[in-house]
Design an enzyme around this catalytic site. Sequence first.
Site: not given
Length: 408
Positions: A81, A124, A171, A173
Amino acid sequence: MDKLRVIELFAGVGGFRLGLEQTGHYKIVWSSQWEPSTKTQHASMVYEARFGPENHSNSDISEVPTPEIPDADLLVGGFPCQDYSVATTLQNSKGLIGNKGVLWWSIHRILSEKKQPPKYLFLENVDRLLKSPSNQRGRDFAIMLKSLEQLGYAVEWRVINAADYGMPQRRRRIFFLGYHKSTKLYKKLKKTDTKSWLLENGVLAEAFPVQGDASTIKTLDIMGDLVSLSDSFNKGQKLSPFENTGVFIEGKVTTTKTSASYDAVKMALGDVLLKGAIPEEFFIAPEDVPKWAYLKGAKKEVRTAKNGFSYNYSEGAMVFPDALDNASRTIITGEGGKSPSRFKHVVRTDNRFRRLTPIELERLNMFPDNHTRLEGISDTKRAFFMGNALVVGVVSKIGASLHKKINF
């Protein structure tokens, strides 16, 4: 039917590959892993040890000529990112320049330069992508969507928390899928009511069922070129227009907030713990337990910055030790090492406090035991890998759903 050919970018230690290969429907024909900040390429070493060196690149992807990358049906990758802003250059006023170090533009380059680009994309990222940067919420994601549309793809996305679907780690995502306009899947999406695609019939909805209120679905158009989007998208707004579920096709976003629909067995942290003897190095010395308890406890205190400025600092308490009857907290890259930390996991077994072992961290991401074990790779580095990895079970379920949709 033959297996779908896959290019795996930013491969890490191979989470995407493991998940796709578990389905029996995919074959990785080329992979790439390069860590720019380290001399020794530890993740690539593990990848080659597990899957072999054939058709694996350990070079900076931005330096790899597109002709060296074989044609494939699917391109996958968990890319960093970063800041995706773009600008034109004087020498090439029609072209766009994204910072070469921003790896999204390496994906973009490969898709744009290939004579036969992959028909499908499976990518992802952290869910922050939907609302970054803070001064133009959602701009980065809008740039990505628009750039993929210009390359001929429709996109669907979902933010998925693995623990919501019975997996052992919390988690969260964002996963997004791209369908090239030459595919039956693109045409199917175009003909299908987008609401039903998002809530029932889409690849992601079939893999991970959701509940959602059709009346809250929002639509918006993403118009203009990438440079104008970069300059002005959502300027001055406090919230991103993108919800955790959405579709983008032919300039139009349809997005809504959904929640997981799952009532089967759920794994917990206790389910992944090793049975039997644990190496002594993972246990916390009794005299160090108060340091860990302090770091994980609630705080309201006055602190002094380096420049002498005093300020009030506060933070809430964390569960200490970690609960064994619930999914674990998210593994972060700093999970390894003995030093006390607010964010590392601590469990209590046999009336003693200890950290998690590399095998237990692998299990939280649904990797095979000792997948990252290799001579020259420290336990701290193995923990770092798992802090960077994705949950293999999520990839496997999406991969199975994608294959089914392609073939029906």
